[in-house]
Design a protein around this motif. Structure first.
Motif, PDB file in Angstrom:
ATOM      1  N   SER A 129       0.992  -1.237  -0.093  1.00 37.50           N
ATOM      2  CA  SER A 129       0.097  -0.054   0.004  1.00 37.50           C
ATOM      3  C   SER A 129       0.998   1.141   0.113  1.00 37.50           C
ATOM      4  O   SER A 129       1.898   1.001   0.399  1.00 37.50           O
ATOM      5  CB  SER A 129      -0.877   0.251   1.245  1.00 37.50           C
ATOM      6  OG  SER A 129      -1.684  -1.100   1.164  1.00 37.50           O
TER       7      SER A 129
ATOM      8  N   ASN B   3      -3.272  -0.013  -3.206  1.00 40.30           N
ATOM      9  CA  ASN B   3      -3.986  -0.473  -2.001  1.00 40.30           C
ATOM     10  C   ASN B   3      -3.900  -1.965  -1.736  1.00 40.30           C
ATOM     11  O   ASN B   3      -4.494  -2.626  -2.896  1.00 40.30           O
ATOM     12  CB  ASN B   3      -5.429   0.039  -1.997  1.00 40.30           C
ATOM     13  CG  ASN B   3      -6.145  -0.123  -0.460  1.00 40.30           C
ATOM     14  OD1 ASN B   3      -5.494  -0.487   0.407  1.00 40.30           O
ATOM     15  ND2 ASN B   3      -7.317   0.487  -0.201  1.00 40.30           N
ATOM     16  N   ASP B   4      -3.225  -2.491  -0.834  1.00 42.33           N
ATOM     17  CA  ASP B   4      -3.303  -3.800  -0.733  1.00 42.33           C
ATOM     18  C   ASP B   4      -3.120  -4.700  -1.977  1.00 42.33           C
ATOM     19  O   ASP B   4      -3.730  -5.697  -2.506  1.00 42.33           O
ATOM     20  CB  ASP B   4      -4.538  -4.406  -0.231  1.00 42.33           C
ATOM     21  CG  ASP B   4      -4.634  -5.579   0.636  1.00 42.33           C
ATOM     22  OD1 ASP B   4      -3.356  -6.021   0.666  1.00 42.33           O
ATOM     23  OD2 ASP B   4      -5.391  -6.325   0.641  1.00 42.33           O
TER      24      ASP B   4
ATOM     25  N   ARG C 284      -4.912   7.411  -2.017  1.00 42.81           N
ATOM     26  CA  ARG C 284      -4.335   6.070  -1.929  1.00 42.81           C
ATOM     27  C   ARG C 284      -4.076   5.565  -3.425  1.00 42.81           C
ATOM     28  O   ARG C 284      -4.762   5.053  -4.014  1.00 42.81           O
ATOM     29  CB  ARG C 284      -5.645   5.072  -1.434  1.00 42.81           C
ATOM     30  CG  ARG C 284      -5.354   5.177   0.002  1.00 42.81           C
ATOM     31  CD  ARG C 284      -5.401   3.729   0.383  1.00 42.81           C
ATOM     32  NE  ARG C 284      -4.523   3.893   1.798  1.00 42.81           N
ATOM     33  CZ  ARG C 284      -4.454   2.472   2.543  1.00 42.81           C
ATOM     34  NH1 ARG C 284      -5.218   1.667   2.191  1.00 42.81           N
ATOM     35  NH2 ARG C 284      -3.808   2.589   3.695  1.00 42.81           N
TER      36      ARG C 284
ATOM     37  N   MET D  35      -6.756  -0.192  -6.470  1.00 43.43           N
ATOM     38  CA  MET D  35      -7.299  -1.356  -6.122  1.00 43.43           C
ATOM     39  C   MET D  35      -7.254  -2.408  -7.125  1.00 43.43           C
ATOM     40  O   MET D  35      -7.447  -2.199  -8.268  1.00 43.43           O
ATOM     41  CB  MET D  35      -8.952  -1.308  -5.650  1.00 43.43           C
ATOM     42  CG  MET D  35      -9.101  -0.320  -4.898  1.00 43.43           C
ATOM     43  SD  MET D  35      -8.896  -0.550  -2.921  1.00 43.43           S
ATOM     44  CE  MET D  35     -10.007  -1.603  -2.752  1.00 43.43           C
ATOM     45  N   THR D  36      -6.789  -3.665  -6.491  1.00 51.26           N
ATOM     46  CA  THR D  36      -6.784  -4.936  -7.604  1.00 51.26           C
ATOM     47  C   THR D  36      -8.143  -5.402  -7.560  1.00 51.26           C
ATOM     48  O   THR D  36      -8.844  -5.658  -6.618  1.00 51.26           O
ATOM     49  CB  THR D  36      -6.001  -5.946  -6.667  1.00 51.26           C
ATOM     50  OG1 THR D  36      -4.755  -5.506  -6.540  1.00 51.26           O
ATOM     51  CG2 THR D  36      -5.815  -7.146  -7.748  1.00 51.26           C
ATOM     52  N   ILE D  37      -9.034  -5.014  -8.833  1.00 49.56           N
ATOM     53  CA  ILE D  37     -10.227  -5.337  -9.036  1.00 49.56           C
ATOM     54  C   ILE D  37     -10.419  -6.853  -9.912  1.00 49.56           C
ATOM     55  O   ILE D  37     -11.528  -7.272  -9.433  1.00 49.56           O
ATOM     56  CB  ILE D  37     -11.007  -4.251  -9.817  1.00 49.56           C
ATOM     57  CG1 ILE D  37     -10.152  -4.230 -11.330  1.00 49.56           C
ATOM     58  CG2 ILE D  37     -11.098  -2.878  -9.098  1.00 49.56           C
ATOM     59  CD1 ILE D  37     -11.147  -3.322 -12.159  1.00 49.56           C
TER      60      ILE D  37
ATOM     61  N   LEU E 274      -5.823  -3.347 -12.143  1.00 54.96           N
ATOM     62  CA  LEU E 274      -5.923  -2.545 -11.299  1.00 54.96           C
ATOM     63  C   LEU E 274      -6.851  -1.221 -11.853  1.00 54.96           C
ATOM     64  O   LEU E 274      -7.000  -0.963 -12.529  1.00 54.96           O
ATOM     65  CB  LEU E 274      -4.332  -1.763 -10.904  1.00 54.96           C
ATOM     66  CG  LEU E 274      -3.564  -2.355 -10.239  1.00 54.96           C
ATOM     67  CD1 LEU E 274      -2.133  -1.592 -10.030  1.00 54.96           C
ATOM     68  CD2 LEU E 274      -3.828  -2.817  -8.922  1.00 54.96           C
TER      69      LEU E 274
END
Lengths: 265, 382
Positions: free
Chosen positions: A11, A21-22, A18, A230-232, A226
């Protein structure tokens, strides 16, 4: 197949934003994976986290099982992680050959004194560096331009030189940031073949960022998507293509066409 | 494809041949310096010989600054500060050391006698002390770049100048007795300068009373500086410096420890500047004063590097020689020297911003190749 590169829960925030994220990723030796997402999704930021340009707020990066986050980019490169840049960053005034030789220098042991005294080890190393650099230029098809200044190369050749330079560091993992950006279709076909050749010949794990979906879907075995950091989605190309979250990220929600247009532009 | 280390091992490094190949340029340098000393010095007379000395010292300074400004691309304008550190450190050794050893600060012994050896030791020591200063000045270069770093180096030069100015009077030989070297290390002559230094770097030919083979010493060091700079430029370490100058982010991503490389460049440049300062301090007709090695001197050296081409060793040599000769040739316009310098610099920046040769060496330039091609063709023609 052993894991050569792993990212665990990375992160990073820039102030209130951000950026990543993760983010997690696992790359086995000679894997070919893709990282895609709309503009500003945080793809290049992920590369910068992996290569140590940015330090993550949380999470860790493992190269060959050893933690590398917290180290300097040069140490990470020496440990076997090489990259190319989206906005080409060659050593413009140096010759094409010297660009590659400079990167190969990381694998030599001769220090300043040996270089000044030209000891036998230094001379042998310089010859080895030149030999290998020439072979790399040959492989990338730009050996005939070895004496030219890097900045005078045409765009496509500059991208090739970036790859040759990255390979000169003898990496285990190669990160390619938009390798075919700005190329025409025949150049893209060549580059696709090249990426596959490199991976076989050097037993490399490759992670590439690319906007050209045809290329990514064609050659990558695993894709991570991404959006806004966020990884979608993550998985095989076929699964990604039909993933509703991915379609929404790229094209917008089907109900609301006006937002879709404004986002796509 | 074989890795670098596999290839290196396959090449079987070793052997006497490579040791000879490594040493011959130095031997050649010694021979050239000897020839200059024995042939040139008596042939041209003391005035021109002094010019030859000045040019040699200017080459040492320009080529060493080129390592920082040209190769590593870090803009330093405090090079005279390193000269000052090296010059004063060496002066303490030769002046007070001579008094302690031989009771007088006069040059001692003949060619490469004890006096010459003390002088050479002082040069190396001056270089080492300056290198230490280079380490200190190099550290800010890790966080600053461009104009900001230039200001730090400028500040360093000024600090050195003020420190030298604030030092106490030089002690006469009779007052030195009973004092340790440490106690006399602040007696550097203040604003008036460190006078009475032995002139080991004199323009006179061999075997005269004051003749201590000045041209030989200066050109021996010129040879060492040139060989070092040239070998550096062609080596992996030198390419790492150029890479830092070209693109620091890419250099770091290619495994180059940019911090270390930058500090190393500062240390190496400072070492040679310190040696140059030691030569300058002991040159016949010079007085080692803080004003002499102030900002003006730093700028003079920067101009040589910029004019010759950032990164070009032969460019720095040509510019150093030209800019040392110019004021002498145009003696009657001496007051306008700085105006001419400034104009020349502005013209170069407009017409040829990369300097005379750019990053290339003289023999790599297109003009040189064209001339050579013409000569070769001329020979072939019936």
């Amino acid at each position: 197949m052993s894991e050569v590169l792993a990212a665990r829960g990375l992160s990073l925030s820039f102030g209130g934003l951000r950026a990543v994220n993760d983010f997690s990723l696992s790359l086995g030796s000679s894997d070919l994976a893709g990282l895609i997402g709309p503009n500003g999704a945080g793809k290049t930021t992920v590369f910068n986290l992996l290569t140590g340009v940015y330090q993550p707020d949380a999470g860790s990066v493992l190269l060959d099982g050893k933690q590398v986050n917290g180290k300097k980019p040069s140490q990470i490169a020496a440990a076997g992680l090489a990259r190319t840049f989206q906005n080409i960053r060659l050593f413009g005034e140096l010759s094409v050959l010297d660009n590659v030789r400079t990167a190969a220098g990381v694998r030599t042991r001769s220090g300043l004194w040996r270089s000044l005294l030209r000891t036998p080890l230094y001379l042998a190393e310089e010859r080895a560096v030149t030999e290998r650099s020439l072979e790399l230029l040959e492989l990338l098809g730009i050996a005939h331009r070895r004496e030219e200044q890097a900045r005078s190369l045409p765009y496509g050749d500059q991208r090739r030189l970036e790859i040759a330079r990255a390979l000169a560091t003898e990496p285990k993992v190669l990160l390619l940031d938009e390798p075919v950006a700005g190329m025409n279709s025949s150049e893209k076909v060549e580059m696709r073949g090249l990426i596959q050749t490199l991976r076989k010949q050097f037993d490399l794990a490759i992670l590439l960022i690319e906007h050209d979906m045809g290329l990514v879907m064609d050659i990558c075995e695993h894709i991570t998507v991404l959006d806004h950091g966020m990884t979608i989605a993550a998985g095989k190309p076929a699964a990604i293509q039909s993933n509703p979250a991915v379609i929404e990220a790229y094209l917008g929600a089907p109900e609301d066409e006006t937002t879709a247009e404004s986002e796509a532009s | 494809m074989k890795t670098i280390s596999e290839r290196t091992r396959a090449l079987h490094p070793g052997g006497l041949g490579s040791a000879l190949r490594s040493a011959w340029p130095v031997v050649a340098g010694v021979v050239v310096a000897l020839v200059l000393q024995s042939v040139l010095a008596p042939a041209v007379g003391p005035f021109a010989a002094k010019m030859v000395l000045d040019i040699g010292i200017a080459i040492v300074l320009a080529v060493s600054l080129n390592i920082v400004n040209g190769f590593a691309g870090q803009f330093s304008i405090g090079h005279a500060g390193f000269m000052m550190v090296g010059g004063y450190a060496a002066a303490i050794v030769t002046y007070y050391g001579s008094i302690k050893l031989w009771g007088s600060p006069e040059p001692h012994g003949g060619f490469l006698g004890s006096g010459d050896l003390l002088f050479l030791f002082a040069c190396v020591l001056g270089g080492c002390v300056a290198a230490l200063a280079g380490l200190v000045v190099g550290l800010p270069s890790l966080r600053l770049r461009g104009d900001y770093l230039a200001i730090v180096t400028l500040g360093f030069g000024e600090i050195m100048r003020v420190l030298a100015q604030r030092s106490k009077d030089v002690l006469y030989p009779e007052d030195v007795a009973g004092k340790s070297m440490w106690e006399v290390s602040d007696n550097l002559g203040g604003a008036l300068g460190f006078s009475g230094l032995p002139s080991y770097v004199s323009p006179t030919p061999w075997n005269e009373d004051t003749g201590h083979a000045g041209i030989f010493f200066v050109y021996l060091i010129v040879a060492i500086v040139l060989i070092s700079a040239y070998r550096l430029k062609l080596s992996s370490k030198g390419r790492a410096l150029l890479a830092v100058r070209e693109n620091e982010i890419a250099a770091e991503a290619m495994g180059i420890n940019t911090s270390r490389v930058k500090v190393a460049a500062f240390v190496m440049a400072a070492f040679f500047a310190g040696v140059g300062g030691a030569l300058f301090a002991h040159e016949f007709g010079n007085t080692l004063t803080p004003r002499e090695l102030g900002f003006q001197k730093s700028i003079d050296i920067v101009i040589m590097v910029v004019l010759g081409g950032m990164g070009s060793i032969s460019g720095a040599v040509v510019a150093a020689a030209a800019l040392t000769l110019m004021p002498e040739l145009f003696r009657e316009f001496a007051e306008y020297r700085m105006i001419i310098y400034a104009l020349a610099l502005i013209l170069v920046m407009i017409l040829r911003p990369q300097g005379l040769f750019g990053i290339k060496e003289l023999w790599e330039t297109t003009a040189w190749r064209r001339i050579r091609a013409r000569i070769v063709r001329g020979k072939e023609a019936p």
